[in-house]
Every structure is written in C-alpha cells, then in structure tokens.
Design an enzyme around this catalytic site. Structure first.
Site, PDB file in Angstrom:
ATOM      1  N   CYS A 157       0.852  -1.187   0.000  1.00 20.18           N
ATOM      2  CA  CYS A 157       0.000   0.000   0.000  1.00 20.18           C
ATOM      3  C   CYS A 157       0.887   1.234   0.000  1.00 20.18           C
ATOM      4  O   CYS A 157       1.730   1.400   0.893  1.00 20.18           O
ATOM      5  CB  CYS A 157      -0.924   0.001   1.220  1.00 20.18           C
ATOM      6  SG  CYS A 157      -1.934   1.496   1.362  1.00 20.18           S
ATOM      7  N   CYS A 195      -1.918 -13.574   1.528  1.00 18.46           N
ATOM      8  CA  CYS A 195      -2.170 -12.928   2.820  1.00 18.46           C
ATOM      9  C   CYS A 195      -3.092 -11.716   2.680  1.00 18.46           C
ATOM     10  O   CYS A 195      -3.273 -10.979   3.653  1.00 18.46           O
ATOM     11  CB  CYS A 195      -0.855 -12.500   3.476  1.00 18.46           C
ATOM     12  SG  CYS A 195       0.256 -13.857   3.895  1.00 18.46           S
ATOM     13  N   ILE A 251       9.176 -25.955  38.386  1.00 19.22           N
ATOM     14  CA  ILE A 251      10.165 -26.988  38.075  1.00 19.22           C
ATOM     15  C   ILE A 251      11.419 -26.832  38.923  1.00 19.22           C
ATOM     16  O   ILE A 251      11.954 -27.798  39.465  1.00 19.22           O
ATOM     17  CB  ILE A 251      10.519 -26.960  36.580  1.00 19.22           C
ATOM     18  CG1 ILE A 251       9.244 -27.123  35.741  1.00 19.22           C
ATOM     19  CG2 ILE A 251      11.515 -28.055  36.238  1.00 19.22           C
ATOM     20  CD1 ILE A 251       8.481 -28.393  36.009  1.00 19.22           C
ATOM     21  N   PHE A 281      19.300 -17.164  38.125  1.00 19.02           N
ATOM     22  CA  PHE A 281      18.721 -15.944  37.579  1.00 19.02           C
ATOM     23  C   PHE A 281      17.201 -15.973  37.480  1.00 19.02           C
ATOM     24  O   PHE A 281      16.616 -15.042  36.957  1.00 19.02           O
ATOM     25  CB  PHE A 281      19.309 -15.671  36.186  1.00 19.02           C
ATOM     26  CG  PHE A 281      20.804 -15.706  36.163  1.00 19.02           C
ATOM     27  CD1 PHE A 281      21.542 -14.677  36.710  1.00 19.02           C
ATOM     28  CD2 PHE A 281      21.475 -16.782  35.609  1.00 19.02           C
ATOM     29  CE1 PHE A 281      22.917 -14.713  36.695  1.00 19.02           C
ATOM     30  CE2 PHE A 281      22.854 -16.825  35.587  1.00 19.02           C
ATOM     31  CZ  PHE A 281      23.582 -15.786  36.143  1.00 19.02           C
ATOM     32  N   GLY A 282      16.562 -17.021  37.961  1.00 16.80           N
ATOM     33  CA  GLY A 282      15.113 -17.049  37.883  1.00 16.80           C
ATOM     34  C   GLY A 282      14.538 -18.400  38.258  1.00 16.80           C
ATOM     35  O   GLY A 282      15.256 -19.343  38.596  1.00 16.80           O
ATOM     36  N   THR A 283      13.216 -18.473  38.185  1.00 15.18           N
ATOM     37  CA  THR A 283      12.469 -19.685  38.505  1.00 15.18           C
ATOM     38  C   THR A 283      11.787 -20.196  37.247  1.00 15.18           C
ATOM     39  O   THR A 283      11.174 -19.426  36.509  1.00 15.18           O
ATOM     40  CB  THR A 283      11.416 -19.399  39.588  1.00 15.18           C
ATOM     41  OG1 THR A 283      12.064 -18.847  40.740  1.00 15.18           O
ATOM     42  CG2 THR A 283      10.692 -20.667  39.992  1.00 15.18           C
ATOM     43  N   VAL A 284      11.894 -21.500  37.013  1.00 18.41           N
ATOM     44  CA  VAL A 284      11.332 -22.124  35.816  1.00 18.41           C
ATOM     45  C   VAL A 284      10.018 -22.804  36.179  1.00 18.41           C
ATOM     46  O   VAL A 284       9.937 -23.540  37.169  1.00 18.41           O
ATOM     47  CB  VAL A 284      12.315 -23.137  35.201  1.00 18.41           C
ATOM     48  CG1 VAL A 284      11.709 -23.782  33.956  1.00 18.41           C
ATOM     49  CG2 VAL A 284      13.634 -22.460  34.860  1.00 18.41           C
ATOM     50  N   ASP A 312      26.464 -18.630  31.003  1.00 21.49           N
ATOM     51  CA  ASP A 312      26.145 -19.560  32.093  1.00 21.49           C
ATOM     52  C   ASP A 312      26.012 -20.979  31.551  1.00 21.49           C
ATOM     53  O   ASP A 312      25.084 -21.706  31.908  1.00 21.49           O
ATOM     54  CB  ASP A 312      24.854 -19.122  32.792  1.00 21.49           C
ATOM     55  CG  ASP A 312      24.659 -19.843  34.134  1.00 21.49           C
ATOM     56  OD1 ASP A 312      25.673 -20.280  34.722  1.00 21.49           O
ATOM     57  OD2 ASP A 312      23.507 -19.969  34.575  1.00 21.49           O
TER      58      ASP A 312
END
Length: 604
Positions: free
Chosen positions: A125, A136, A314, A319-322, A427
C-alpha cells in the site's frame, strides 16, 4: 463529541448467550454479534472491530431507533439491546483513507507484515506501507490510516495534553516502570494497557516516502495498533490551525492541505506532500529508515500475561524460577529475578529479545516469546527430557564412549551457532544442557546479559555471575570491564567435557566455595585430569586440556572444537554391516547350482 470510553468495571464472568444484535460497520460492512449477559457494547464489538483494523477509540456507536441514530456509550450493557440494530462510524477527525495497492518486487530484504515470512513478489500500500503476499491479502485491514501527514505535529503537541483529563492514556506519557508494573483503577484498564501499542518517538523529523518502486516504505504507522481518539482530534485540529496561520507553508502548492484531508476520506490516487520533495541520496535515506522503525518487531513476540498459564514449578536457578506452563501447548516459562526494573534494564532486555527471537537450531531450545508484565519472563519450548546434570550426577545414567562424544559434538555445534549469532551464553553448564527425545542435545538459558549482570540503578556492576564450577578465571577476577567472551564459554564447555569424560564434578574434594573462587582465579587450581576414563580417546583428552587453559587466548574457539570432534567421530572404529548378501532365509533348493536346476527341468 467523543463518546464515553471503556466498559463498566465488573468482576462477574460473562454468562450464556441470550440473543443477537445486528451491527452496521464502516465501509458498508455489517456483522451480527452474540448478546451475553454481563458484557458491554465495548466487549461485544471488540473482535469485530479489531479484525477490520479499527478500534473503539476512533469510532462512535449509535442505536438505530425508528430510523433515527442515538449516540450510545461504549460501556452500555449489551443485554437490553437484544434484537436492536447498532451503527458504528469513524470519528470525523480521524484521517482515514482507502488502500492504494501496487504490485511490487522487493529486491532488498523484506518480510510480509502478516505471516512474517520472506517477501519477494507481493503487494504494497503506497499510503500506509503495508506489504504482504497475495495469499495474505485477506488479512489486510479494510481501512487505511495514514498518519504521515500529522505525525510530526503529534510528537510536538503531545506535551500539551499533560494537563488533560486523559493524560494517563497518552502513549508518550507512560513511563517504562508503569508499563512493566500493572497498575490502574480497574482490571479492565490493566488488560487494555497490555495490548496498547505506542508510537515510537523519532529522533529526527519523520522521513516521508519518496515515490519509488525500489524500496518499501518501512516507516509508516500500522493501522492495526489501537489509537487514542482525543490525541488524533487534537493533532488534526492543531495541524490544520497551524497550516492556516502560516499561509500555506505547511503543505506544498498544488497538493491538498492536511486540514482538508483530515475532514474526509482521501482519493486512493491523491498525491502525498512527500511527492514534491527533492530526491535524497540512497545512503541518507537508508540512515533515516534505520532510525524510524515502521513497527517495533518485538511487538509480535511480547506475550500478554493473561494468555500464559503457569502449571508447576520446576526449579529455581541463579537468575530465575522455571515453571511448566501452557501457551498453545506445553511451554517452559522462566520468570527472571529482576525486581523493579529500571528503564535502562527494560530497554536492554527488549533489545536482547530481538536477538534471541532469531535463533533457530536443532541444538538450541526454541525461543517462543517474552513477557515484561508484571516482571521479565521468557517462554521457550518444553523439553521432556532431563538435564545432562541429572543424567550424570543424580540418575547415574551409563553412557558408552560413542554416546558421550556425540553429546559433546552436539553441544559444541549448538554453541558454535550461538557464537555465530554473536550471543555469549555466560552460564553454560550441565544444568542448562537437556537431552531431548533420546540423545538430542538442547541448550537453554543462553544470552540474557541484562539479567545476568548485577545492576546498581542504571549502571551495571562489575561482579561475576554464574556457577562457580564452570566459571573461567578471568570471569572470577573481573579485572576487565566485560570479562565474558567466546573463550569464557569455551572454558565452561571444557568443564562440561570434564563431567562427560569423568562422570563427576570438578573440585569435589574442596567443600569451600570461597576457596575454589580464590584458587581458580589465581590459577592455583584446575580440574583433575587423572580421573578421565581410560577409554577416552587421546584427541578428546587434548581438547579437554586446551579448553581448560588458564589464559583465554590459548583456548580454541568452537569452530575448531567442532571440527576436532567431528574428525574424532569419523576415526572411531565402527561395526559395519557386511556387504555380502545374507543367507539366513535361503531354502535348500536355492543352494543348488543353476546348471543343475536347468538340467532337472529337462528330464521328462
């Protein structure tokens, strides 16, 4: 006159359907929506408007009663309107046009705005800049919103709205902390803010499109993003007033003024003001196109928190929680340990996500999206298998040497791919290497320099991060401003090789973490190579020694490591199947010579 915005705040869940309402939409379209108790007109028409590239903020809704239109608020309950007819019209001050599609061949790298796949032959366009494949075309919004005529005034006038009653809804007035931390008077306002898309403020005046068929117009504002009607009204009015006061300086001669354009719909073939501009050099145009993004690509990868369901925790890492979650199937969601992120951290995190979203490799966990509210989180594919650490040190799984070498090869192959993308893992350890569906290696938790760096306000601190056993000496010492490099990943890979070839962790005889940090950082301590399995090939032993060198300049890089392991695999003795035909299922007659069989047939 602008209608009231937003649905009523209600915590009740919508109940069953009770009827239908016929709705007349812009562009001579119509639809029928289901009436549900507890829902407002805003909720009921939300999907019908969005699929057509419209938004409640730029539209007004009327009730059709005995042939007369009556303005209706968006927060009106839909249940009493069962069997009635509604009319949705676009606000007069919103500059809308019809699409002006042209067939185009994209010689420069381009992607479809809808399926996001490579685009070579397609359509574009010339007004709003949408580019797409032929298949599409059904996804293109019917209405084309051209913000190029008033975008500059939008940014200069946005500050004047700070005293208005709707200050909190201006995209430029939202701080990053407000975007990252959900807050607001109602849950519905919070939900709408998650889907809000703000226009990126350009550093320079916006570059208008020069009529050409060589490059796509990548800096036009998309029509699918929600727009604030009050901002558009203010922008259109201020632009038209300013243009009239300057006596025509605001628009080139011979072209329609922005004021006249905003009062109605433009012709598909009306000329843009940019057509009168002098052509600039290709180099200058490319620089400006880089500065003015057509749409932030992270817009397609940020996942609303309401769509993700956390099922089970889990584990927790550095560096974090899974969590195991559900988002179009099973996924792994890592909620990162970033409390109250600053604007610098938020921008750095989003920049990293733009790199991680391009990673596609058989030995890399598939990146699926990210979240910034209420905190930073990353969504990856769910891996059914256990980590390499669990196999070696918990379950005590027994692998033969060929399998161990293949795991080492796949790990090196995945790390070689990451380094080719200029991604440093930072890591790498056996906990972040997963064995998926047998012995297919999947490397996770890569990149994330923003999260793996300790921050003090807006400045990163020079402190080591990661697991001590896999940490190189230069990372422990932190003498360089940024000690993380490809070689530091190679050292961590060397420790993983040590785990594979010994079945144990290094420094298991030392119980003090601080002692390990001190001795490894000074070069007094290194993994004990005498524990390596006796059937380990000499080439693998030499490679392990090279990867664990104290000086990082002496360590090989992953292309060399991968070539060494592949050469080693080819040189290993293998039991190959015999090329001769097996005779296990032959009959006794098959063993007779052919001449005897032919002679037997001649006997009467």
């Amino acid at each position: 006159m602008e209608p009231p915005r937003g649905p009523p705040v209600s915590g009740a869940e919508p109940s069953r359907a009770v009827g239908t309402v016929k709705v007349y939409l812009p562009n001579k379209q119509r639809t029928v929506v289901t009436v549900r108790e507890g829902m407002s007109v805003y909720d009921s028409l939300d999907k019908a408007l969005k699929v057509r590239g419209l938004n409640q903020d730029c539209c007004v809704v009327y009730r059709l009663i005995k042939g007369r239109k009556t303005v209706t608020a968006w927060d009106t309950a839909i249940a009493p309107l069962d069997g009635e007819e509604l009319i949705v019209e676009v606000l007069e001050d919103v500059p809308l046009t019809m699409h002006n599609f042209v067939r185009k061949t994209f010689f420069s790298l381009a992607f479809c705005d809808f399926c996001l796949k490579f685009l070579f032959h397609g359509f574009r366009c010339q007004t709003c800049g949408y580019k797409f494949h032929q298949h599409c075309s059904s996804k293109v919004p019917t209405v084309c919103v051209d913000m190029s005529t008033n975008r500059r005034q939008f940014y200069h006038s946005i500050q004047d709205l700070s005293g208005g009653s709707r200050q909190q809804e201006a995209p430029s007035n939202l701080s990053v902390n407000e975007l990252l931390t959900p807050q607001g008077p109602s849950p519905f306002t919070q939900q709408r803010d998650q889907e809000h898309f703000s226009f990126p403020a350009p550093a320079n005046p916006p570059l208008q499109r020069i009529r050409s068929t060589s490059t796509p117009n990548v800096h036009m504002v998309s029509t699918t993003a929600p727009m604030d009607s009050s901002l558009m009204q203010f922008t259109a009015q201020s632009f038209s007033t300013d243009a009239a006061g300057r006596g025509g300086d605001g628009a080139p001669r011979g072209s329609p003024s922005p004021a006249s354009v905003s009062s109605g719909r433009k012709s598909p073939h009306s000329k843009l003001p940019s057509e009168q501009r002098e052509r600039k050099s290709l180099a200058d145009e490319k620089k400006k196109v880089k500065n003015l993004g057509y749409r932030d690509s992270g817009y397609y990868w940020e996942v609303p928190p309401s769509e993700v369901q956390l099922l089970k925790r889990i584990g927790t890492g550095s560096f974090g929680t899974v969590f195991r979650g559900r988002w179009h199937g099973d996924v792994a969601v890592k909620v990162l340990k970033v409390a109250q992120p600053t604007a610098e951290q938020a921008q750095a995190f989003k920049n990293e996500m733009q790199v991680l979203r391009k990673t596609r490799h058989v030995n890399i966990l598939l990146f699926m999206g990210f979240m910034t509210r209420p905190g930073f989180a990353i969504i990856t594919q769910w891996c059914e298998g256990s980590s390499l650490y669990h196999h070696l040190h918990v379950a005590d799984t027994r692998f033969d040497m060929v399998q161990l070498i293949d795991v080492a090869r796949q790990t090196a192959q995945g790390m070689d791919y990451l380094h080719a993308k200029n991604i440093i893992h930072r890591d790498l350890k056996s906990n972040n290497i997963f064995l998926h569906e047998g012995l297919t290696v999947k490397i996770g938790d890569f990149g994330l320099a923003t999260v793996k760096t300790r921050w003090s306000g807006a400045q990163p601190l020079e402190q080591p991060s990661g697991s001590v056993l896999w940490m190189a000496a230069e990372v422990i010492r932190m003498q360089d401003p940024n000690p993380y490099s490809f070689q530091s990943d190679v050292y961590a890979y060397g420790v993983v090789l040590y785990e594979l070839m010994t079945g144990s962790l290094p420094y298991s005889h030392i119980g003090s973490r601080d002692q390990i940090i001190f001795m490894v950082g000074r070069g007094y301590l290194s993994p004990d190579l005498s524990k390596i399995f006796s059937n380990c090939p000499k080439a693998m032993r030499r490679l392990l020694t090279d990867c664990l060198k104290f000086q990082r300049e002496e360590r090989p890089l992953f292309p060399q490591i991968l070539a060494t392991i592949e050469l080693l695999q080819r040189s290993l003795p293998k039991i190959e199947r015999s090329a001769s035909e097996p005779s296990l299922h032959r009959t006794q007659a098959d063993e007779l010579p052919a001449c005897l069989l032919s002679a037997a047939r001649l006997v009467p």
